[in-house]
Write a protein that holds these residues in place. Sequence first.
Motif, PDB file in Angstrom:
ATOM      1  N   THR A 105      -3.027  -2.270   0.737  1.00 14.35           N
ATOM      2  CA  THR A 105      -1.859  -2.750   0.001  1.00 14.35           C
ATOM      3  C   THR A 105      -1.255  -3.973   0.676  1.00 14.35           C
ATOM      4  O   THR A 105      -0.874  -4.944   0.007  1.00 14.35           O
ATOM      5  CB  THR A 105      -0.800  -1.626  -0.094  1.00 14.35           C
ATOM      6  OG1 THR A 105      -1.409  -0.463  -0.674  1.00 14.35           O
ATOM      7  CG2 THR A 105       0.361  -2.063  -0.964  1.00 14.35           C
ATOM      8  N   VAL A 106      -1.170  -3.954   2.007  1.00 16.59           N
ATOM      9  CA  VAL A 106      -0.655  -5.123   2.746  1.00 16.59           C
ATOM     10  C   VAL A 106      -1.564  -6.322   2.528  1.00 16.59           C
ATOM     11  O   VAL A 106      -1.094  -7.450   2.303  1.00 16.59           O
ATOM     12  CB  VAL A 106      -0.532  -4.794   4.244  1.00 16.59           C
ATOM     13  CG1 VAL A 106      -0.186  -6.048   5.046  1.00 16.59           C
ATOM     14  CG2 VAL A 106       0.512  -3.710   4.471  1.00 16.59           C
ATOM     15  N   LEU A 107      -2.871  -6.110   2.585  1.00 24.11           N
ATOM     16  CA  LEU A 107      -3.826  -7.207   2.382  1.00 24.11           C
ATOM     17  C   LEU A 107      -3.680  -7.812   0.990  1.00 24.11           C
ATOM     18  O   LEU A 107      -3.717  -9.038   0.827  1.00 24.11           O
ATOM     19  CB  LEU A 107      -5.251  -6.681   2.591  1.00 24.11           C
ATOM     20  CG  LEU A 107      -6.387  -7.716   2.566  1.00 24.11           C
ATOM     21  CD1 LEU A 107      -6.200  -8.740   3.670  1.00 24.11           C
ATOM     22  CD2 LEU A 107      -7.737  -7.023   2.698  1.00 24.11           C
ATOM     23  N   ALA A 108      -3.503  -6.961  -0.024  1.00 27.73           N
ATOM     24  CA  ALA A 108      -3.342  -7.463  -1.397  1.00 27.73           C
ATOM     25  C   ALA A 108      -2.021  -8.213  -1.561  1.00 27.73           C
ATOM     26  O   ALA A 108      -1.971  -9.243  -2.233  1.00 27.73           O
ATOM     27  CB  ALA A 108      -3.410  -6.297  -2.379  1.00 27.73           C
ATOM     28  N   ALA A 109      -0.961  -7.718  -0.950  1.00 21.32           N
ATOM     29  CA  ALA A 109       0.351  -8.354  -1.099  1.00 21.32           C
ATOM     30  C   ALA A 109       0.396  -9.737  -0.463  1.00 21.32           C
ATOM     31  O   ALA A 109       1.128 -10.618  -0.928  1.00 21.32           O
ATOM     32  CB  ALA A 109       1.432  -7.462  -0.487  1.00 21.32           C
ATOM     33  N   THR A 110      -0.382  -9.942   0.586  1.00 18.28           N
ATOM     34  CA  THR A 110      -0.362 -11.222   1.305  1.00 18.28           C
ATOM     35  C   THR A 110      -1.575 -12.095   0.995  1.00 18.28           C
ATOM     36  O   THR A 110      -1.787 -13.106   1.666  1.00 18.28           O
ATOM     37  CB  THR A 110      -0.297 -10.963   2.821  1.00 18.28           C
ATOM     38  OG1 THR A 110      -1.433 -10.167   3.217  1.00 18.28           O
ATOM     39  CG2 THR A 110       0.987 -10.222   3.183  1.00 18.28           C
ATOM     40  N   ALA A 111      -2.379 -11.715   0.000  1.00 20.79           N
ATOM     41  CA  ALA A 111      -3.621 -12.427  -0.290  1.00 20.79           C
ATOM     42  C   ALA A 111      -3.370 -13.885  -0.689  1.00 20.79           C
ATOM     43  O   ALA A 111      -2.571 -14.147  -1.587  1.00 20.79           O
ATOM     44  CB  ALA A 111      -4.379 -11.706  -1.406  1.00 20.79           C
ATOM     45  N   THR A 150       4.525  -0.933  -4.044  1.00 18.79           N
ATOM     46  CA  THR A 150       3.530   0.110  -3.770  1.00 18.79           C
ATOM     47  C   THR A 150       3.504   0.452  -2.289  1.00 18.79           C
ATOM     48  O   THR A 150       3.362   1.628  -1.906  1.00 18.79           O
ATOM     49  CB  THR A 150       2.133  -0.352  -4.224  1.00 18.79           C
ATOM     50  OG1 THR A 150       2.158  -0.647  -5.619  1.00 18.79           O
ATOM     51  CG2 THR A 150       1.084   0.722  -3.962  1.00 18.79           C
ATOM     52  N   LEU A 151       3.649  -0.563  -1.453  1.00 22.86           N
ATOM     53  CA  LEU A 151       3.656  -0.340  -0.007  1.00 22.86           C
ATOM     54  C   LEU A 151       4.811   0.580   0.403  1.00 22.86           C
ATOM     55  O   LEU A 151       4.630   1.499   1.212  1.00 22.86           O
ATOM     56  CB  LEU A 151       3.767  -1.682   0.722  1.00 22.86           C
ATOM     57  CG  LEU A 151       3.797  -1.630   2.251  1.00 22.86           C
ATOM     58  CD1 LEU A 151       2.473  -1.104   2.787  1.00 22.86           C
ATOM     59  CD2 LEU A 151       4.083  -3.021   2.825  1.00 22.86           C
TER      60      LEU A 151
END
Length: 475
Positions: free
Chosen positions: A100-106, A181-182
Amino acid sequence: MTLLALRPTAAEARTPRRDAAILAAMLTATFLTVISATLTTVAGPALSRDLGVPGTTVQWLTTGYMLAMAAVIPATPVLTRRFRLRPLYLTAMTVFLAGTVLAATAPGFTVLLAGRMTQAAGGAVITPLLLTVVAVLVPPQRRGRTMGLITLVMAGAPALAPVLAGLVVDCLGWRALFWLTLSAAAAALALGLATVRDITTTGPVRFDLRSAFLAAAGLSGIVLGVAGGCGPLATIAALTGGGAALVGFVARQRRLGPLALVNLHPFRVPQFTGAVGMLAVTMVGLAGSLLLLPIDLQHIHGHSAGQTGLLLLPGGLVTGILAPLVGRLYDRHGPAAVLPTGALGLAAALWTLALLGPHTNTGWTIAAHLLLSASIAFLTTPLFTLGLNATAPDQAADAGAVLNTVQQIASAAGGGLLVAIGSGSVQAGFRTAAVLSLAGIVLAACLARSTTGSSVSRGRPTGSRANTSRRPPTL
């Protein structure tokens, strides 16, 4: 010999509160993983615009999520036998948080897709864990009600996803989807830390890496080939390679016997095999509605993302409301009372959507979606319950893994196929799903006839003694 221990206890007036707390934590995590699967469906136009990729590419954020889940789920029976429930749950939720963190900061689409697939890798363990917990805590004759509650949660997630995603995207942008979501996933992790305890026994179990590779390669090849978009030669190569890998996987599981990654013995029970086939048809129809209806409402009828979510909300609520009632009906009368109704309703809804034109009033589309949603409630709860009840308790983890893998792979492959077919005309995608639904009517009729009056229809597993000394947790 099973490594999944059913704890012997005396009969109780009600299940201990701590057991209900475990189910509550597992249901919360399952809700998050399911809602995340379809969270990006109504955000397609915004993602396409901001990331500079076509809509067919954006669709892979959903297909890739389901594909990653399908690749991981076959390994869950070994994981549940090798590792205790609490650390396995906490690890899965931590992986989900990292994705989720990776997707939010992509910074771009490739990293975003990697984040989505990392989310799925963690989420893939959660639902099989939930079914394992149900097999431990809930006696077979009461599982219809519990599966109805699970369906309520799993139907509520897709119902809320378009609404929440549409409003968030319209007001805050698509990245806010993952930050919210996080926060929810962190809360679920904290709830698990406080409530989840170890209720299964473990032992030294061999993890067959070759089987895991064959399963992942086979499922990936099938999904890539069916979803299309890679050219005719690449499609043929993906289907051929995927099919060959799956044949190799099945052959290896039979050769390994008790050391197999997934025990395929449940397929010896005709009711289980029929439930798996019917579930596949059902998931294709559901995936078609979740992926094609937003395209129809936004691109053809001109509704915004938020409006699309609100228009689809009633259908999800109908599924959620009916699911517990269908579970009770199943417990009392068996699958023959619900499966034919669901199959006929599914076919009627899909044929209605296939016949509606671009100038048809939106109300007719929503009415068809309501019928589709009601039909899903009459199918998913009974099929999962029938699949679990048809197998012995020591095969619950394997049966759950098979059911969840079929659910995810049918959603991913079927959804990708319907979107590819419907790229030129949404109705063409619905027509394909409608034709497949005819097979569902035949399967439902066969299942209803084969389970009428049998022990499976009333919640007593085939070839095993049901554990009836416990009542299910009251939630």
